[in-house]
Write an enzyme that holds these catalytic residues in place. Structure first.
Site, PDB file in Angstrom:
ATOM      1  N   SER A  39       0.812  -1.194   0.018  1.00 30.91           N
ATOM      2  CA  SER A  39      -0.068   0.024  -0.076  1.00 30.91           C
ATOM      3  C   SER A  39       0.936   1.358   0.040  1.00 30.91           C
ATOM      4  O   SER A  39       1.830   1.513  -0.828  1.00 30.91           O
ATOM      5  CB  SER A  39      -0.671  -0.023   1.406  1.00 30.91           C
ATOM      6  OG  SER A  39      -1.997   0.863   0.954  1.00 30.91           O
ATOM      7  N   ASP A 166      -5.669  -3.873  -2.604  1.00 32.08           N
ATOM      8  CA  ASP A 166      -4.883  -3.492  -1.470  1.00 32.08           C
ATOM      9  C   ASP A 166      -4.042  -4.693  -1.124  1.00 32.08           C
ATOM     10  O   ASP A 166      -4.568  -5.611  -0.498  1.00 32.08           O
ATOM     11  CB  ASP A 166      -5.776  -2.780  -0.281  1.00 32.08           C
ATOM     12  CG  ASP A 166      -4.865  -2.350   0.681  1.00 32.08           C
ATOM     13  OD1 ASP A 166      -3.718  -2.340   0.652  1.00 32.08           O
ATOM     14  OD2 ASP A 166      -5.408  -1.888   1.732  1.00 32.08           O
TER      15      ASP A 166
END
Length: 280
Positions: A39, A166
Site C-alpha cells: 500500500s 490492496d
C-alpha cells in the site's frame, strides 16, 4: 557491514512516517539490499528504490500531498476527461488510483521494476484468487496502484489478467519475504489501531477502517510469533487518519523519535551478530 533490508507497511497517510526511517538509514550510510512494501509502503519503497534520499522524499511529499493547492492543481492538470475516469465516472468513493498516481508519483520512479536501483517487492491481493501475490517485475506503477487500491475507495487494478486490490488485506507488512535476502530485516508498522475512551461508538467511516486495522494487527501479531523481523518499528502516529495527507508535516514531526529507536535497534542487533560470530 551486514546486509540490511527494510519492509514498509500500509496505513494510508500514516505511511508518511516511513520517511523518518529512510532518513535515519541515510544518516547511517545504509543502503538496503532489498525493499518490500504494501500500500503506502509500496509508494515509499518505490521512491527509495528509485534512488531518492529521505530528505528528497520528505520535500516532495510536503510539496505535493501535503499542500492543498498542489493537490487540486495536480488533479485538474489531468483534464476533465481524466478527472471523470479518476472518479470512476464520478461515482463517489470509487477513484482510479492508476490515473491519480500519474499526477503525484515523482518522475524518478520508473515504469518498470527492472529500472530500479534497489530490488523491490510489492505485495498485492488477488481478489478472486483469495491470495497474496508478490510483484517483483513488469509494470511498476500498476503494481503500486494495485497495492494501494483500498476496496471501496479505489478501483481494482488488472494485472496479468487478474483483479488485484490492496496488498494490506493479506500482508500489511511483507517483511518475511526479505528474511532470505539480508542479515538484518527492518519492519515498519504504520497501520495504527482504533483510539478512544472506550465508551463512545465510532462513526460509520471510522468503524470500517478501524475493523480493518484490528484484523491486520491480529495477522501481524501471529506473524511476529512465527517469524519476527530483526527490528520492528511502530511510529507513534496513531492519532492520524488514513486520509490525513494534508497533515504531512505533523506526521513527520511526530515520527521523528523513530530515528533514534532504529539506530538503537541496529546497534543492539549488530552487537548480537558480533557476539554470535565471535563464539562460532
Amino acid at each position: 557491514m551486514p546486509r540490511v533490508a527494510v519492509a514498509f507497511g500500509g496505513g494510508g497517510a500514516r505511511g508518511i512516517a516511513h520517511i523518518a526511517v529512510i532518513e535515519a538509514l541515510d544518516e547511517l550510510g545504509i543502503r538496503p539490499v532489498a525493499i518490500s512494501g504494501s500500500s503506502i509502503g509500496a509508494i515509499m519503497g518505490a521512491g527509495m528504490a528509485s534512488g531518492m534520499r529521505g530528505r528528497e522524499i520528505r520535500d516532495y511529499t510536503i510539496d505535493t500531498v501535503g499542500n492543498r493547492a498542489s493537490v487540486l492543481n495536480r488533479m485538474w492538470s489531468l483534464g476533465p476527461a481524466s478527472m471523470r475516469d479518476i472518479m470512476g465516472g464520478f461515482r463517489l468513493g470509487h477513484f482510479n488510483l492508476e490515473h491519480i498516481l500519474k499526477a503525484f508519483l515523482p518522475e524518478v520512479v520508473p515504469q518498470d521494476f527492472a529500472d530500479l536501483l534497489i530490488p523491490l517487492k510489492i505485495a498485492v491481493t488477488d481478489y478472486y484468487g483469495q491470495s497474496e501475490v508478490m510483484l517483483e517485475e513488469g509494470d511498476l506503477r500498476s503494481a503500486i496502484a494495485a497495492s494501494a487500491a483500498i476496496p471501496g475507495l479505489f478501483m481494482p487494478v488488472r494485472i496479468h489478467g487478474r483483479i488485484m486490490v490492496d496488498g494490506g488485506i493479506y500482508n500489511a507488512i511483507p517483511y518475511e519475504h526479505l528474511l532470505d535476502d539480508a542479515d538484518i530485516v527492518i519492519a515498519v508498522d504504520v497501520i495504527g489501531a482504533p483510539e478512544g475512551d472506550g465508551t463512545h461508538p465510532p462513526s460509520r467511516f471510522d468503524s470500517v477502517f478501524g475493523a480493518s486495522q484490528l484484523m491486520m494487527q491480529a495477522a501481524i501479531a501471529l506473524k511476529m510469533k512465527l517469524h519476527p523481523p530483526h527490528i520492528f518499528l511502530r511510529p507513534a502516529i496513531n492519532r492520524f487518519g488514513v486520509l490525513d495527507f494534508l497533515k504531512a508535516r505533523e506526521i513527520l514531526d511526530e515520527a521523528e523519535p523513530i530515528k533514534d529507536e532504529l539506530k538503537r535497534g541496529l546497534e543492539d542487533v549488530l552487537k548480537t551478530l558480533e557476539a554470535e560470530t565471535a563464539s562460532a
